[in-house]
Design a protein around this motif. Structure first.
Motif, PDB file in Angstrom:
ATOM      1  N   PHE A 145       0.796  -1.265  -0.177  1.00  0.00           N
ATOM      2  CA  PHE A 145       0.063   0.287  -0.121  1.00  0.00           C
ATOM      3  C   PHE A 145       0.845   1.293   0.114  1.00  0.00           C
ATOM      4  O   PHE A 145       0.629   2.326  -0.876  1.00  0.00           O
ATOM      5  CB  PHE A 145      -0.935  -0.106   1.187  1.00  0.00           C
ATOM      6  CG  PHE A 145      -2.201  -0.426   0.894  1.00  0.00           C
ATOM      7  CD1 PHE A 145      -2.547  -1.769   1.071  1.00  0.00           C
ATOM      8  CD2 PHE A 145      -3.345   0.365   0.758  1.00  0.00           C
ATOM      9  CE1 PHE A 145      -3.882  -2.283   0.759  1.00  0.00           C
ATOM     10  CE2 PHE A 145      -4.414   0.032   0.501  1.00  0.00           C
ATOM     11  CZ  PHE A 145      -4.803  -1.367   0.713  1.00  0.00           C
TER      12      PHE A 145
ATOM     13  N   THR B 291      -3.519   5.169   5.703  1.00  0.00           N
ATOM     14  CA  THR B 291      -2.568   4.066   5.882  1.00  0.00           C
ATOM     15  C   THR B 291      -2.029   3.863   7.070  1.00  0.00           C
ATOM     16  O   THR B 291      -1.849   2.816   7.687  1.00  0.00           O
ATOM     17  CB  THR B 291      -1.350   4.115   5.013  1.00  0.00           C
ATOM     18  OG1 THR B 291      -0.756   5.551   4.676  1.00  0.00           O
ATOM     19  CG2 THR B 291      -1.677   3.718   3.614  1.00  0.00           C
TER      20      THR B 291
ATOM     21  N   LYS C  36      -9.352   4.641   1.928  1.00  0.00           N
ATOM     22  CA  LYS C  36      -8.340   4.258   0.705  1.00  0.00           C
ATOM     23  C   LYS C  36      -9.353   4.033  -0.381  1.00  0.00           C
ATOM     24  O   LYS C  36      -9.067   4.381  -1.594  1.00  0.00           O
ATOM     25  CB  LYS C  36      -7.666   3.007   0.812  1.00  0.00           C
ATOM     26  CG  LYS C  36      -6.671   2.842   1.837  1.00  0.00           C
ATOM     27  CD  LYS C  36      -5.498   4.263   1.665  1.00  0.00           C
ATOM     28  CE  LYS C  36      -4.865   3.884   0.446  1.00  0.00           C
ATOM     29  NZ  LYS C  36      -3.620   4.870   0.313  1.00  0.00           N
TER      30      LYS C  36
END
Lengths: 125, 796, 527, 139
Positions: free
Chosen positions: C157, C191, C240
């Protein structure tokens, strides 16, 4: 032991998030830096704490003789530290460039991408 | 897939799509004469279905199918029976003449090839719709007709009215299509069948289901929008913005009948319930009256015809809605009659427009000499429309009156509606067929003369077929109407059709009454028109206006919503994000009751307390720092304190790295922040500070509590035990952390160095690339720069 | 030093059976993109060679992903353990039908973008890393789709995120920097939440391997702190994926970079979030999915609606498309909320469709700008007359995104509505259908304003403004080839959906009934 | 900052730091240290050298562009994992060779190559960032 450090971590998070909700880029960046530390400490604590026994096998042994600090969270944090450092470096330069180009470090005044009052869709056919 | 038999249905349905592909090229080669070869396609399809008529009339039905998406149980399949055959014949038969007519009507138009393409796409879609057996297949073709009609209505795309009409048709019929999709899916769930033929064989399953009302509502949502039932009727007259061949084909003879087709098709499983026999006649009747009244108001030939189309569709829905056998026979006959006369009349209207340059009825007159063939065709079609013998329209009217009057008990309201509606339709028919041709010659924008054969072939043939099918009434009944009625009722039924009424009864009196009323009203047409005009002005609002208001409303509402949730202020984004984060932590913790209960005082040594205190102090100092330097130094302090914590708890590698990273961070921060100013005071108003503090503390407390809870539980050290056991024995390294990094979990490290590398490149891209600036922007920036400098100076 | 002399039973620590060359396909996507990215970076000053190198590597990537998918369909889930270490101790790369399909679709999109970029990205853009960024973005994307380790997922990610930063700021226009600030900070928070949740999860279950977590979490059930961790994961991935109400970053930034960058973003970034949601909530923590189903449904419905409302409210096509991306995310979340295998298959199919169509639409927006000189619906007009072929392309893409047949968007919509109705989620079905209608209106408006109308706002009725002759670059094969490739796939998926339905069904099944997945990781001894 | 003393000392200091960083890198497998830390130390060395003697001098000294160094490091790390392709083992399976150099047995291994790759990436990228920022300072 974990509990006390957990409280400190809570403080790290609180300070970081308070800074992040600021309008000034500088404070936001400080918040990001602290947030990274907060998360690292959280992972560290999550893998349980142990005093002063580094996860290094003595020269004479094949496997550690005593209980050692949990090495896995340390490895994960090392990865996370480097990543968060990279991101911080990027953000710092980005903030600097944004300040140069946009002439402000107040996010409320950064309205080039989303100008004020731009939502006026055309009507008719 | 064989070339003969019912399997050839595939070819028949796909042929128009092939024609759509070749049409532009052919038109480039042959210009408008491409219509001749192109018309062979629908003609061949017509002949193919005509060949199936004897078998279908004998009660046979075919369900050719190929697998399409077996994973979802979708087949590409068709259902050929009486009802679908009639529709297929109408589409291909009328389609043949429409293609010819298009050749003449758009002669010399630069986009004629594209027009042919669209028409063929539509034709294929329509054939697929009426023949589709698999419900998903049927639905796909249903939506394709919406899409192609969107393109056709907007063909004259430079005019706003065309664009509006196209959007309107797409939204109304597309929206109805979505309702239909839901309906089909519920039907599939209830019956467990994916094919129309199987659903039709499911008997009372749907009617007995608790979801019947939902299914009916959803299916009607599709049918009523497509067939322009009140209050969704408004899109159809607006669709007259399309070139006349489109109006003649889509908006009279075929597409708008798709809804009627669906109702007739599903009648065996959905019909004959209290809901059905209430909703359909009410909406159908209302549509009939609204359509005719609005038609009277018009002076534009096409619009008059368009509104009577709305009315006719209403009549068909009303008849289907009674579920009475005789009325349905009437509906089947009227369906045939209407397609023939309305197609013909639209083409006539188009020819007049094309040749005379106007279709305003008040500016037309005396064209009978100039356009004798067109006049003759118009008369024949109008007679059918008026319900006069010896035309199929007359027979239809006889049967429908018999049906309504003599069905399951006389229904006065329906009868009155039908009589009034039919009388007004006679008025319009007379007006359309007589006004432009009779009376003194009126000067028209173009010098009128008879159109070419491409233009009059259609009206002539269709109106003659209207006559012939009445004269050959018995055959029409056996070959066409009987199978259709059997399909609609779901039981085999023979219909004995005859031109001359077998007995003098209510139906005949009602017919005569209709004609008489119609003639009277026709003679007072001008007064009637003025009257309806006044009435409509008094009402002042209609669904058409409503559509604009709805669209504008949706757009304005969207703008409001978007302004509210996406205001462009970062501060709000952040606050919202953290508010949600706080909720995401606290709500589940509270619900699950996982807040830690006790807190034991730890046995920390004094230097450990010291390190924790330094960290806390550093944090607070960052928070209250008033200058860049203090902020950077404080940040460094908390960072080094973290490094010390790592050191205290047995993580030398981490500690080492943290020291390095923190130092470098401070250096970069110093390099960068010399230009960024730190406002001496937290700029936030008190309320915001309070709110932000609460959110921040909530999240902090939440994470702390969660962590305490988690760490108080026993821990599974399986992974670390493994690493300890094999770090040296297999991986040859004594520093377990490093072995994890480069061997056990080397993949993480690979990703991580990719991050580091990309960061380097990102920073280069940020620093080195200089944007090309427009003069205006540069000016703006210069001004901003000035302001900035002034602020700096003021501070110093 | 030589430790080999101590007797250690290697089989207790390592997987010793020889690896078939075909198994390397699981890690090949990563290796190819990393090697390609590094090579592009080393040769970055040779701006002529860059596109060629990138296109070669991305073609190889497409081939390897196709090979991987073929292998997964043939042999079931494929696993490779990095360093031979037995799972759950080392990092396992585990490709199931879901991961392989998304990786293949993404790599196709990346290839299209690379080709488009060869005509669109200037020398400075190439020199400062367009192709390395693109390739490493693909490292992140493919890594995320294929990894079987949750911390490793976090790392990919981050790779994906930092590469997207690079692409986003490339050019340094003012709007870009403004958008990048918001994009970067909000995404870093997302994140970080992911990392926090992972740290806490490790504290609870003591493992990081996904298959291992799946087993352990089923043992623990949704009890105590695991619930909170699940909600944190949901929040992080919802951010996200740009789900309402944490989608602020997307509308603030997607319209700012060069169009080819928007195209790749729109196709890939949010879908990785959706993928993670599917992976975590169906494979790893099915109990959490069940517990949060109502919340997910609400988020899904609101995302669909606010997305499409946002699209209706826009003047700038790029921003309009950005909101359509959001709206599509809602449809995928709806599949997660319903949670049955057909619903998940619908969500997976939708993800593939959305990757293809959103990228193609942004590319089309680039052509619109080139032809009409603007992105604004107020200033565009006359494109239908200017280039009918392109108009047809746009219309097909528009109908695809609105879910009309016969294009790729239709089938997933049918699957999702059907699953919603069968599962008794009438509201979700209604929301999907209403969103479809509103999307049709939004696309219809673009069509009417930009294509059918004769010229810019205020052009008199019936009058067509002659457009300036466009830059010859946009009429070249370099632009039409990628758009044609994507359009071809979109039409193919619409007309021949069978393959995709099977694959999506396999993907959904491997999530919902994870035995094959677990056996691939731990061997046949499981259950 | 650019005092004469600093400018004189800086090259030596930098060289010393680079040497130390290599030491830290190589001992990392057994003692605290490794590619990251080593890389960070070396990057700091470049930064210090840059501050003292100007960025141009640093660029001359390392000849390669730091980003190319970084890319080479990534390439190296990825390729070290590929070695096991030829032994029929999974990706990144470590391979060890014991080479006798001047009578001493020196262990060479793919994890070591990997760690050197890490080192190069960190040096290159962080160094590049530092140099780029210093360049901005000077103009």
């Amino acid at each position: 032991m974990e509990a006390t450090v957990s409280v400190l971590i809570g403080l790290f998070f609180a300070v970081a998030i308070y800074l992040l909700m600021s309008r000034q880029l500088v404070r936001i960046l400080l918040g990001i830096a602290i947030l990274g530390n907060a998360v690292n400490l959280l992972i560290f604590t999550s893998g349980r704490l142990l005093r002063e026994v580094p996860p290094i096998i003595p020269e004479a042994l094949q496997v550690p003789a005593e209980t050692i600090a949990n090495p896995l969270p340390q490895a994960l944090i090392l990865t996370a530290i480097v990543i968060s450092f990279s991101f911080l470096a990027f953000l710092l330069v980005l903030a600097f460039r944004a300040y140069q180009e946009l002439g402000t470090d107040d996010t409320n005044e950064m309205r080039v991408a989303e100008p004020t009052g731009d939502v006026r869709p055309p009507q008719g056919y | 897939m064989s070339l003969i038999g019912s399997e050839a249905t595939f070819i028949a349905v796909l042929a128009p799509f092939a024609a759509a592909i070749v049409a532009p090229t052919l038109t480039r080669l042959l210009a408008h004469n491409a219509a001749w070869p192109l018309a062979l396609v629908p003609a061949a399809i017509f002949l193919f279905f005509a060949g199936l008529v004897p078998e279908v009339a004998g009660g046979a039905s075919f369900t050719p199918a190929v697998d399409w998406a077996p994973a979802y149980g979708v087949t590409f399949s068709f259902f050929v029976d009486g009802l679908s055959t009639l529709f297929a014949l109408l589409i291909s038969g009328i389609g043949t003449f429409i293609i010819l007519y298009s050749g003449g009507y758009l002669k010399g138009h630069p986009q004629q090839g594209r027009f042919f393409s669209f028409m063929f796409l539509f034709m294929g879609a329509m054939l697929g719709l009426v023949l589709g057996n698999d419900l998903i297949t049927l639905f796909i073709f249903w939506e394709l007709t919406s899409i192609t009609s969107f393109l056709l209505i907007g063909f004259d795309h430079l005019r706003a009215a065309s664009r509006r009409a196209a959007i309107q048709a797409l939204v109304v019929t597309g929206g109805g299509g979505l309702s239909l999709l839901a309906g089909f899916l519920v039907i599939m769930a209830v019956t467990g069948e994916a094919n129309m033929s199987a659903v039709l064989a499911s008997g009372d399953t749907l009617r007995d289901s608790g979801l019947y009302a939902l299914v009916l509502a959803l299916v009607l949502g599709g049918a009523f929008t497509k067939s322009a039932q009140f209050p969704f009727h408004f899109w159809l007259p607006n669709a007259m913005e399309a070139p006349t061949p489109v109006s003649a084909f889509l908006h009279s003879a075929t597409m708008v009948k798709a809804g009627v087709y669906l109702l007739m098709r599903m009648h065996p499983v959905l019909g004959d319930t209290a809901l059905w026999t209430t909703i359909l006649p009410v909406f159908g009747g209302a549509t009939l009256l609204v359509g005719t009244i609005l038609a009277v108001r018009q002076t534009d030939l096409k619009l008059m015809l368009a509104y009577t189309t709305v009315a006719s569709l209403g009549l068909l829905v009303m008849l289907t809605g009674t579920s009475w056998e005789k009325a349905i026979e009437g509906a089947a006959l009227y369906l045939l009659a209407h397609s023939l006369f309305k197609g013909a009349l639209f083409m006539v209207a188009g020819t007049i427009d094309h040749e005379a340059g106007t279709r305003d009825i008040t500016r037309l007159g005396g064209l009978r000499k100039a356009m004798p063939i067109t006049f003759a065709a118009a008369c024949l079609a109008a007679l059918s429309m008026s319900g006069l013998p010896p035309f199929v329209g007359f027979i239809a009217k006889e049967y429908l009156y018999t049906g309504i009057w003599g069905g399951a008990g006389a229904n006065y309201a329906l009868t009155a509606t039908a009589v009034l509606g039919n009388a007004l339709m006679l008025v319009i028919a007379a007006a359309v067929a007589l006004k432009p041709f009779l009376g003194p010659k009126v000067e028209t924008p173009k010098h009128a003369h008879e159109g070419p054969v491409l233009l009059y072939a259609g009206p002539v043939v269709l109106s003659l077929v209207g006559l012939a099918s009445a004269l050959l009434a018995h055959d029409t009944g056996v070959l066409v109407i009987g199978p259709v009625v059997s399909s609609i009722l779901g039981v085999p039924s023979a219909v004995d059709v005859h031109l001359v009424p077998t007995h003098i009864g209510a139906a005949l009196y009602l017919s005569l009454g209709t004609i008489a009323l119609g003639v009277v009203l026709f003679l007072r047409l001008d007064a009637l028109r003025a009257g309806t005009a006044r009435l409509l002005t008094a009402i002042g609002w209609g669904p058409d206006k409503g559509f604009d208001q709805v669209i504008a409303g949706i757009v304005s509402f969207s703008a409001w919503v978007t302004r509210t949730v996406q205001g462009g202020r970062m501060e709000v984004y952040m606050t919202m994000t953290f508010l949600i984060t706080a909720a995401a932590i606290l709500v589940p913790m509270t619900v699950a009751g996982t807040w830690p209960t006790g807190f034991a005082m730890p046995d920390f040594r004094f230097y450990e307390w010291g390190v924790l205190a330094i960290a806390a102090a550093g944090l607070v100092a960052v928070l209250i720092a008033r200058t860049r330097l203090t902020a950077i130094v404080s940040l460094g302090i908390q960072g080094f304190a973290v490094a010390l914590i790592f050191m205290l708890f047995g993580a030398p590698d981490l500690s080492f790295t943290q020291f390095m990273v923190e130092t470098l961070s401070v250096v970069i921060l110093a390099l960068v922040m010399t230009r960024l100013n730190l406002q001496p005071r937290d700029h936030r108003p008190m309320a915001a500070r309070l709110c932000h503090s609460v959110i921040a503390l909530a999240i902090g407390a939440g994470f702390a509590g969660l962590l305490i809870q988690i760490t108080s539980a026993p821990f599974d050290r399986r992974l670390s035990d493994f690493f300890e056991a094999y770090s040296r024995t297999i991986a040859h390294g004594r520093n377990i952390v490093n072995v994890i990094l480069v061997d056990f979990r080397g993949f993480d490290t690979l990703g991580e160095i990719a991050v580091v590398m990309v960061t380097g490149l990102c920073v280069l891209a940020l620093i080195r690339v200089r944007p090309k600036r427009s003069a205006e922007e540069a000016l703006d920036l210069a001004a901003g720069g000035d302001a900035l400098r002034k602020r700096e100076e003021a501070r110093v | 030093m030589a430790a080999a002399d101590t007797a250690v039973d290697l089989s207790q620590a390592m997987r010793l059976e020889p690896v078939l060359p075909g198994d390397w396909l699981v890690v090949a996507p990563l290796l190819l993109t990393i090697l390609g990215g590094a090579l592009c970076l080393i040769t970055r000053k040779n701006t002529e060679a860059q596109p060629k190198v990138a296109i070669i590597f991305l073609t190889l990537l497409v081939l390897s992903c196709a090979g991987l998918l073929a292998r997964v369909l043939d042999k079931g889930v494929v696993t490779m353990v990095a360093g031979s270490w037995l799972p759950p101790f080392g990092i396992a790369f585990t490709a199931d039908a879901l991961g392989a399909t998304l990786a293949l679709t993404s790599s196709l999109v990346a290839l299209a973008v690379a080709v488009y970029g060869a005509s669109d990205v200037d020398r400075s853009g190439r020199r400062y890393g367009f192709y390395p960024f693109l390739l490493l973005l693909m490292t992140g994307v493919c890594g995320a789709f294929l990894t079987g380790d949750i911390f490793n997922l976090y790392v990919w990610f981050e790779v994906l995120l930092i590469s997207s930063f690079g692409l986003l700021v490339l050019g340094n226009e003012r709007a870009q920097l403004d958008g990048a600030v918001k994009y970067a900070i909000l995404n870093i928070i997302a994140t970080t939440l992911f990392l926090i949740a992972t740290g806490l999860l490790y504290g609870i279950v003591g493992t990081l391997n996904m298959a291992d977590i799946a087993i352990k979490a089923r043992g623990i059930g949704m009890d105590g702190p695991l619930t909170t961790v699940a909600v944190l994961y949901f929040l992080a991935f919802a951010m996200k994926a740009a789900a309402f109400p944490v989608n602020f970053w997307l509308p603030a930034s997607y319209h700012t970079p060069r169009i080819v960058v928007s195209a790749v973003f729109a196709g890939l970034l949010t879908k990785v979030g959706v993928y993670a949601l599917l992976r975590i909530f169906v494979l790893l923590m099915p109990d959490a999915r069940a517990a949060l189903a109502d919340l997910i449904a609400l988020v899904a419905i609101l995302t669909m609606l606010t997305g499409v409302f946002g699209a209706l409210a826009q003047t700038d096509i790029r921003r309009l498309l950005g909101y359509l991306v959001i709206s599509g995310i809602g449809s995928m979340l709806a599949g997660l909320a319903i949670g049955t295998t057909p619903a998940l298959a619908g969500a997976i199919f939708y993800a593939v469709h959305s990757i293809l169509v959103m990228t193609a639409l942004y590319m089309a927006a680039g052509v619109m700008r080139a032809l009409g000189g603007s992105f604004s619906l107020r200033e565009l007009g006359g494109l239908y007359g200017a280039n009918p072929a392109f108009a047809a392309v746009f219309l097909m893409l528009g109908f695809a995104v609105a879910g009309l047949p016969p294009f790729s968007g239709f089938w997933p919509k049918v699957l999702l509505v059907d699953a919603a109705l069968v599962g008794g989620h009438g509201w979700i079905a209604a929301a999907i259908l209403i969103t479809g209608l509103l999307t049709t209106i939004a696309i219809g408006r673009v069509w009417v304003f930009a294509f059918w109308r004769g010229g810019a706002e205020g052009t008199p009725d019936g009058y067509e403004k002659a457009l300036a002759v466009p830059d010859p670059k946009i009429t070249g094969a370099g632009i039409w080839l990628p758009i044609g490739l994507l359009l071809g796939l979109i039409v193919l998926l619409g007309i021949q959906p069978e393959f995709m339905m099977q694959v999506a069904g396999r993907g959904a099944a491997s999530l919902g009934e994870p035995l094959g997945y677990l056996r691939s990781v731990f061997g046949d001894a499981i259950q | 900052m650019r005092t004469v003393i600093f400018r004189t000392i800086a090259p030596y200091l930098a060289a010393l730091m680079v040497l130390f960083s290599v030491f830290v890198l190589l001992r990392g497998h057994n003692e605290p240290g490794g590619g990251f830390i080593g890389g960070l130390i070396a990057a700091s060395a470049l930064a210090i050298y840059g501050i003292a003697c100007g960025v141009a001098a640093v660029r001359r000294a390392i000849t390669l562009h730091p980003m190319s160094l970084s890319a080479a490091g990534l390439l190296m790390a990825a390729l070290s994992g590929l070695v096991s392709l030829f032994t029929g083992q999974p990706f990144m399976t470590s391979q060890w060779w014991y080479v006798r150099l001047f009578g001493v047995e020196v262990p060479l291994s793919t994890p070591m190559i990997f760690d050197i790759g890490v080192y190069l990436v960190v040096v290159g990228s962080i160094g590049s960032i530092a140099l780029a920022l210093e360049e901005r300072e000077s103009d």
